[in-house]
Scaffold this motif. Sequence first.
Motif, PDB file in Angstrom:
ATOM      1  N   ALA A  23       0.841  -1.190   0.000  1.00  0.00           N
ATOM      2  CA  ALA A  23       0.000   0.000   0.000  1.00  0.00           C
ATOM      3  C   ALA A  23       0.877   1.240   0.000  1.00  0.00           C
ATOM      4  N   ALA A  24       0.594   2.138  -0.915  1.00  0.00           N
ATOM      5  CA  ALA A  24       1.352   3.378  -1.028  1.00  0.00           C
ATOM      6  C   ALA A  24       0.553   4.543  -0.469  1.00  0.00           C
ATOM      7  N   SER A  25       1.191   5.306   0.381  1.00  0.00           N
ATOM      8  CA  SER A  25       0.584   6.544   0.853  1.00  0.00           C
ATOM      9  C   SER A  25       1.416   7.706   0.331  1.00  0.00           C
ATOM     10  N   GLY A  26       0.790   8.838   0.173  1.00  0.00           N
ATOM     11  CA  GLY A  26       1.473   9.936  -0.492  1.00  0.00           C
ATOM     12  C   GLY A  26       1.291   9.782  -2.000  1.00  0.00           C
ATOM     13  N   TYR A  27       1.811  10.717  -2.743  1.00  0.00           N
ATOM     14  CA  TYR A  27       1.539  10.697  -4.176  1.00  0.00           C
ATOM     15  C   TYR A  27       2.583   9.907  -4.952  1.00  0.00           C
ATOM     16  N   ILE A  28       2.098   8.900  -5.661  1.00  0.00           N
ATOM     17  CA  ILE A  28       2.922   8.202  -6.649  1.00  0.00           C
ATOM     18  C   ILE A  28       2.154   8.221  -7.950  1.00  0.00           C
ATOM     19  N   SER A  29       2.753   8.797  -8.958  1.00  0.00           N
ATOM     20  CA  SER A  29       2.095   8.852 -10.256  1.00  0.00           C
ATOM     21  C   SER A  29       1.745   7.454 -10.730  1.00  0.00           C
ATOM     22  N   SER A  30       0.604   7.356 -11.401  1.00  0.00           N
ATOM     23  CA  SER A  30       0.173   6.058 -11.930  1.00  0.00           C
ATOM     24  C   SER A  30       1.130   5.547 -12.996  1.00  0.00           C
ATOM     25  N   THR A  31       1.981   6.411 -13.528  1.00  0.00           N
ATOM     26  CA  THR A  31       2.939   5.964 -14.539  1.00  0.00           C
ATOM     27  C   THR A  31       4.246   5.455 -13.930  1.00  0.00           C
ATOM     28  N   TYR A  32       4.396   5.568 -12.633  1.00  0.00           N
ATOM     29  CA  TYR A  32       5.622   5.099 -11.993  1.00  0.00           C
ATOM     30  C   TYR A  32       5.846   3.607 -12.227  1.00  0.00           C
ATOM     31  N   TYR A  52       5.249  -1.424 -15.248  1.00  0.00           N
ATOM     32  CA  TYR A  52       5.271  -0.028 -15.671  1.00  0.00           C
ATOM     33  C   TYR A  52       3.832   0.473 -15.711  1.00  0.00           C
ATOM     34  N   GLY A  53       3.550   1.530 -14.949  1.00  0.00           N
ATOM     35  CA  GLY A  53       2.191   2.024 -14.871  1.00  0.00           C
ATOM     36  C   GLY A  53       1.674   2.635 -16.148  1.00  0.00           C
ATOM     37  N   GLY A  54       2.578   3.087 -17.020  1.00  0.00           N
ATOM     38  CA  GLY A  54       2.139   3.744 -18.234  1.00  0.00           C
ATOM     39  C   GLY A  54       1.330   2.841 -19.154  1.00  0.00           C
ATOM     40  N   ASP A  55       1.821   1.594 -19.337  1.00  0.00           N
ATOM     41  CA  ASP A  55       1.114   0.688 -20.243  1.00  0.00           C
ATOM     42  C   ASP A  55       0.874  -0.677 -19.627  1.00  0.00           C
ATOM     43  N   GLY A  56       1.255  -0.844 -18.362  1.00  0.00           N
ATOM     44  CA  GLY A  56       1.001  -2.116 -17.686  1.00  0.00           C
ATOM     45  C   GLY A  56       1.974  -3.222 -18.042  1.00  0.00           C
ATOM     46  N   SER A  71       0.667  -7.169 -10.179  1.00  0.00           N
ATOM     47  CA  SER A  71      -0.432  -6.333 -10.659  1.00  0.00           C
ATOM     48  C   SER A  71      -0.524  -5.104  -9.767  1.00  0.00           C
ATOM     49  N   ARG A  72      -1.255  -4.112 -10.230  1.00  0.00           N
ATOM     50  CA  ARG A  72      -1.427  -2.908  -9.421  1.00  0.00           C
ATOM     51  C   ARG A  72      -2.836  -2.375  -9.611  1.00  0.00           C
ATOM     52  N   ASP A  73      -3.339  -1.772  -8.574  1.00  0.00           N
ATOM     53  CA  ASP A  73      -4.639  -1.114  -8.601  1.00  0.00           C
ATOM     54  C   ASP A  73      -4.382   0.357  -8.305  1.00  0.00           C
ATOM     55  N   TYR A  95      10.317  -7.050  -0.633  1.00  0.00           N
ATOM     56  CA  TYR A  95      10.179  -5.604  -0.562  1.00  0.00           C
ATOM     57  C   TYR A  95       9.482  -5.089  -1.813  1.00  0.00           C
ATOM     58  N   CYS A  96       8.671  -4.058  -1.644  1.00  0.00           N
ATOM     59  CA  CYS A  96       8.184  -3.363  -2.823  1.00  0.00           C
ATOM     60  C   CYS A  96       8.938  -2.038  -2.936  1.00  0.00           C
ATOM     61  N   ALA A  97       8.991  -1.536  -4.155  1.00  0.00           N
ATOM     62  CA  ALA A  97       9.742  -0.322  -4.425  1.00  0.00           C
ATOM     63  C   ALA A  97       9.112   0.410  -5.591  1.00  0.00           C
ATOM     64  N   ALA A  98       9.411   1.693  -5.685  1.00  0.00           N
ATOM     65  CA  ALA A  98       8.865   2.514  -6.763  1.00  0.00           C
ATOM     66  C   ALA A  98       9.940   3.449  -7.306  1.00  0.00           C
ATOM     67  N   LYS A  99       9.831   3.766  -8.584  1.00  0.00           N
ATOM     68  CA  LYS A  99      10.760   4.684  -9.239  1.00  0.00           C
ATOM     69  C   LYS A  99      10.036   5.408 -10.357  1.00  0.00           C
ATOM     70  N   PRO A 100      10.594   6.536 -10.764  1.00  0.00           N
ATOM     71  CA  PRO A 100       9.979   7.254 -11.880  1.00  0.00           C
ATOM     72  C   PRO A 100      10.037   6.443 -13.166  1.00  0.00           C
ATOM     73  N   PRO A 101       9.101   6.712 -14.060  1.00  0.00           N
ATOM     74  CA  PRO A 101       9.115   5.998 -15.358  1.00  0.00           C
ATOM     75  C   PRO A 101      10.327   6.420 -16.197  1.00  0.00           C
ATOM     76  N   VAL A 102      10.650   5.673 -17.244  1.00  0.00           N
ATOM     77  CA  VAL A 102       9.857   4.681 -17.929  1.00  0.00           C
ATOM     78  C   VAL A 102      10.453   3.287 -17.758  1.00  0.00           C
ATOM     79  N   TRP A 103      11.771   3.269 -17.640  1.00  0.00           N
ATOM     80  CA  TRP A 103      12.460   1.988 -17.579  1.00  0.00           C
ATOM     81  C   TRP A 103      12.228   1.346 -16.224  1.00  0.00           C
ATOM     82  N   CYS A 104      11.794   0.101 -16.219  1.00  0.00           N
ATOM     83  CA  CYS A 104      11.445  -0.589 -14.971  1.00  0.00           C
ATOM     84  C   CYS A 104      12.315  -1.838 -14.828  1.00  0.00           C
TER      85      CYS A 104
END
Length: 124
Positions: A23-32, A52-56, A71-73, A95-104
């Motif tokens: 679960a992410a709190s705070g703002y994470i762009s859907s394209t992350y 990749y949130g941009g195209d799944g 998967s992500r909701d 662990y889960c992690a997040a980063k800016p797009p595009v390369w995942c």
Amino acid sequence: QVQLVESGGGSVQAGGSLRLSCAASGYISSTYCMGWFRQAPGKEREGVASIYGGDGSVNYSDSVKGRFTISRDNGKNTLYLQMNSLKPEDTAMYYCAAKPPVWCPLNSNGYNYWGQGTQVTVSS
């Protein structure tokens, strides 16, 4: 400030299933990019799956391909990892992690948000 909180870990017998959530709190762009990583005692952290949130589009490590599904909701700001046909070698802290797009990538480069981890133990 972004926080990632994993849940769903536990102990299971080989062949069983678990579903991890992040679960992410705070703002994470859907394209992350978001990813799951794991680290077993005495071993390096390894990437398990990314999305990749941009195209799944998704990537999996060879060791989990065909058994795990990421998967992500975006509406719920939640990342999932469905793990089936678990093996003892899947035992690790996840662990889960997040980063800016595009390369995942499936390495930790560029992932700037990390959760605290949830333990998965698979017994034979």
